[in-house]
Scaffold this motif. Sequence first.
Motif, PDB file in Angstrom:
ATOM      1  N   LEU A  61       0.814  -1.257   0.064  1.00  0.00           N
ATOM      2  CA  LEU A  61      -0.054  -0.091  -0.160  1.00  0.00           C
ATOM      3  C   LEU A  61       0.690   1.384   0.041  1.00  0.00           C
ATOM      4  CD1 LEU A  61      -3.004   0.723   0.535  1.00  0.00           C
ATOM      5  CD2 LEU A  61      -2.264   1.375   2.730  1.00  0.00           C
ATOM      6  N   ALA A  62       1.684   1.172   0.866  1.00  0.00           N
ATOM      7  CA  ALA A  62       2.908   2.424   0.899  1.00  0.00           C
ATOM      8  C   ALA A  62       3.497   2.688  -0.328  1.00  0.00           C
ATOM      9  CB  ALA A  62       3.967   2.187   2.183  1.00  0.00           C
ATOM     10  N   ALA A  63       4.023   1.625  -1.086  1.00  0.00           N
ATOM     11  CA  ALA A  63       4.845   1.643  -2.270  1.00  0.00           C
ATOM     12  C   ALA A  63       3.904   2.092  -3.499  1.00  0.00           C
ATOM     13  CB  ALA A  63       5.295   0.361  -2.734  1.00  0.00           C
ATOM     14  N   HIS A 119      -4.026   4.751  -2.154  1.00  0.00           N
ATOM     15  CA  HIS A 119      -5.099   4.760  -1.349  1.00  0.00           C
ATOM     16  C   HIS A 119      -4.518   4.916   0.299  1.00  0.00           C
ATOM     17  CE1 HIS A 119      -7.605   3.122  -4.306  1.00  0.00           C
ATOM     18  NE2 HIS A 119      -6.596   2.378  -4.828  1.00  0.00           N
ATOM     19  N   SER A 120      -5.508   5.235   0.947  1.00  0.00           N
ATOM     20  CA  SER A 120      -4.959   5.052   2.475  1.00  0.00           C
ATOM     21  C   SER A 120      -6.096   4.518   3.183  1.00  0.00           C
ATOM     22  CB  SER A 120      -4.865   6.475   2.977  1.00  0.00           C
ATOM     23  OG  SER A 120      -6.021   7.366   2.952  1.00  0.00           O
ATOM     24  N   VAL A 121      -6.031   3.703   4.214  1.00  0.00           N
ATOM     25  CA  VAL A 121      -6.913   3.039   5.194  1.00  0.00           C
ATOM     26  C   VAL A 121      -6.921   3.795   6.293  1.00  0.00           C
ATOM     27  CG1 VAL A 121      -7.440   0.758   6.236  1.00  0.00           C
ATOM     28  CG2 VAL A 121      -6.559   0.845   3.706  1.00  0.00           C
ATOM     29  N   LEU A 122      -8.302   3.960   6.883  1.00  0.00           N
ATOM     30  CA  LEU A 122      -8.426   4.489   8.257  1.00  0.00           C
ATOM     31  C   LEU A 122      -9.205   3.738   9.069  1.00  0.00           C
ATOM     32  CD1 LEU A 122      -8.332   6.985  10.148  1.00  0.00           C
ATOM     33  CD2 LEU A 122     -10.361   7.984   9.242  1.00  0.00           C
ATOM     34  N   LEU A 123      -8.611   3.176  10.269  1.00  0.00           N
ATOM     35  CA  LEU A 123      -9.378   2.218  10.906  1.00  0.00           C
ATOM     36  C   LEU A 123      -9.789   3.352  12.410  1.00  0.00           C
ATOM     37  CD1 LEU A 123     -10.258  -0.453  12.232  1.00  0.00           C
ATOM     38  CD2 LEU A 123      -7.771  -0.744  13.206  1.00  0.00           C
ATOM     39  N   VAL A 124     -10.954   3.290  12.446  1.00  0.00           N
ATOM     40  CA  VAL A 124     -11.579   4.113  13.726  1.00  0.00           C
ATOM     41  C   VAL A 124     -11.950   3.215  14.821  1.00  0.00           C
ATOM     42  CG1 VAL A 124     -13.556   5.555  14.170  1.00  0.00           C
ATOM     43  CG2 VAL A 124     -12.504   5.877  12.310  1.00  0.00           C
ATOM     44  N   LEU A 125     -11.319   3.412  16.155  1.00  0.00           N
ATOM     45  CA  LEU A 125     -11.579   2.440  17.272  1.00  0.00           C
ATOM     46  C   LEU A 125     -12.240   3.147  18.129  1.00  0.00           C
ATOM     47  CD1 LEU A 125      -8.181   0.582  17.738  1.00  0.00           C
ATOM     48  CD2 LEU A 125     -10.401  -0.268  17.301  1.00  0.00           C
ATOM     49  N   GLN A 126     -13.495   2.458  18.608  1.00  0.00           N
ATOM     50  CA  GLN A 126     -14.351   3.167  19.856  1.00  0.00           C
ATOM     51  C   GLN A 126     -14.554   2.131  20.605  1.00  0.00           C
ATOM     52  OE1 GLN A 126     -14.382   7.483  18.611  1.00  0.00           O
ATOM     53  NE2 GLN A 126     -15.345   6.320  20.531  1.00  0.00           N
ATOM     54  N   GLY A 127     -14.781   2.512  21.893  1.00  0.00           N
ATOM     55  CA  GLY A 127     -15.209   1.473  23.073  1.00  0.00           C
ATOM     56  C   GLY A 127     -15.204   2.309  24.275  1.00  0.00           C
ATOM     57  N   MET A 128     -16.029   1.726  25.266  1.00  0.00           N
ATOM     58  CA  MET A 128     -15.830   2.139  26.459  1.00  0.00           C
ATOM     59  C   MET A 128     -14.447   1.895  27.218  1.00  0.00           C
ATOM     60  SD  MET A 128     -19.292   3.374  27.118  1.00  0.00           S
ATOM     61  CE  MET A 128     -19.355   3.510  28.984  1.00  0.00           C
ATOM     62  N   GLY A 180       4.626   3.714   7.802  1.00  0.00           N
ATOM     63  CA  GLY A 180       3.513   3.641   6.913  1.00  0.00           C
ATOM     64  C   GLY A 180       2.595   3.690   7.797  1.00  0.00           C
ATOM     65  N   THR A 181       2.603   3.850   9.056  1.00  0.00           N
ATOM     66  CA  THR A 181       1.302   3.794  10.183  1.00  0.00           C
ATOM     67  C   THR A 181       1.207   5.162  10.747  1.00  0.00           C
ATOM     68  OG1 THR A 181       2.509   2.833  11.773  1.00  0.00           O
ATOM     69  CG2 THR A 181       1.248   1.272  10.202  1.00  0.00           C
ATOM     70  N   PRO A 239      -5.001   9.931   7.542  1.00  0.00           N
ATOM     71  CA  PRO A 239      -3.792   9.408   6.874  1.00  0.00           C
ATOM     72  C   PRO A 239      -3.689   9.676   5.474  1.00  0.00           C
ATOM     73  CG  PRO A 239      -5.422   7.650   7.130  1.00  0.00           C
ATOM     74  CD  PRO A 239      -5.883   8.793   7.984  1.00  0.00           C
ATOM     75  N   GLY A 240      -2.558  10.069   5.187  1.00  0.00           N
ATOM     76  CA  GLY A 240      -2.081  10.599   3.752  1.00  0.00           C
ATOM     77  C   GLY A 240      -2.261   9.166   2.881  1.00  0.00           C
ATOM     78  N   ARG A 241      -1.914   9.343   1.647  1.00  0.00           N
ATOM     79  CA  ARG A 241      -1.947   8.348   0.677  1.00  0.00           C
ATOM     80  C   ARG A 241      -0.808   7.191   0.733  1.00  0.00           C
ATOM     81  NH1 ARG A 241      -5.722   9.666  -2.647  1.00  0.00           N
ATOM     82  NH2 ARG A 241      -6.011  11.957  -3.272  1.00  0.00           N
ATOM     83  N   GLY A 242      -1.143   6.189   0.901  1.00  0.00           N
ATOM     84  CA  GLY A 242      -0.226   4.968   1.285  1.00  0.00           C
ATOM     85  C   GLY A 242       0.105   4.678   2.542  1.00  0.00           C
ATOM     86  N   GLN A 243      -0.647   5.396   3.413  1.00  0.00           N
ATOM     87  CA  GLN A 243      -0.664   5.163   4.877  1.00  0.00           C
ATOM     88  C   GLN A 243      -1.871   4.231   5.508  1.00  0.00           C
ATOM     89  OE1 GLN A 243      -0.227   9.150   6.772  1.00  0.00           O
ATOM     90  NE2 GLN A 243       1.911   8.684   7.333  1.00  0.00           N
ATOM     91  N   VAL A 244      -1.601   3.428   6.666  1.00  0.00           N
ATOM     92  CA  VAL A 244      -2.789   2.742   7.202  1.00  0.00           C
ATOM     93  C   VAL A 244      -2.772   3.709   8.628  1.00  0.00           C
ATOM     94  CG1 VAL A 244      -3.533   0.915   8.690  1.00  0.00           C
ATOM     95  CG2 VAL A 244      -2.359   0.700   6.539  1.00  0.00           C
TER      96      VAL A 244
END
Length: 298
Positions: free
Chosen positions: A60-62, A66-75, A95-96, A122-127
């Motif tokens: 992905l970085a190379a 695209h970029s991938v965004l993981l949104v974490l929520q929880g008590m 790359g993260t 995150p920018g392109r190529g980042q998770v």
Amino acid sequence: MSDLIAGIARTLPERYLVRDGRDFQLSSVDPDDHADLRKGDVEAWLEKRRKRLGELQERLAAEHRHSVLLVLQGMDGAGKDSLIRNVMTGMNPQGTKVVSFKRPSDLELAHDFLWRVHLAVPGRGQVGVFNRSHYEDVLVARVHADTLDTQGMTGDPAKPEFWDHRLQDIEAFEAYLARQGVHILKVMLHMSPDCQQKRLLRRLRRPDKRWKFDESDLAERKFWPAYQAAYQEAIRATSCKTAPWLVVPSNKKWFSRLVVMEALIAQLESLSPEPPPPSPDILKNLERLEAAIKASHP
């Protein structure tokens, strides 16, 4: 056993995915569910999958498209921090991007509630990982609406319409990001109040974990039903094909890590990232370049 784990593990993200949240009921997800898997088997499988996740992230970085965004929520106590450490271990730190959203600063409060979030995308190529996120502004802020500073805002936080508008803004914001090549995966780590109680007690009793204990967490437990209602409303309003929610049973941390690991891998595999091809000049001169490398000395 690994074949059995593999067969089950890869189906888990779909099992907990909420693509259309309109009729979603949080009570439909059992926080103690673990698909009849065993901790030792799952941890061995996770070790293998970290390598696969690292390979995909490098591609992905190379590719840098695209970029991938993981949104974490929880008590509090749901396992967000430990999940990030466990799942992201195999990735290249370059790359993260992990962002933890705390109480807004004065500068951030001087802007709209999505301003600081957009800066952290995150920018392109980042998770990227949001450890808590813009959803705090429709969760904590909603539960404690009486403390919300509404200076310059329109609407009344005491009325449902105010929160409906915020959720609409979030949905539109995420749709915009998706059109810009940001692939969003939102995760709610869903645990029971009894499980939280056990984890808070463990945090208090372990000398190496006491630094994480905050007495305010006890006060927040009194608002448990209000938080569950706020989560349900947020998931109903913002879960869609381009930015779905995963509501992951989290009474067993090893199981929630497995589900999120498989979801991330599936997301990256769906993008089929590939490094750019080498330049024609390099392909034409492979033998000469190899000879030059061998002949070179520091």
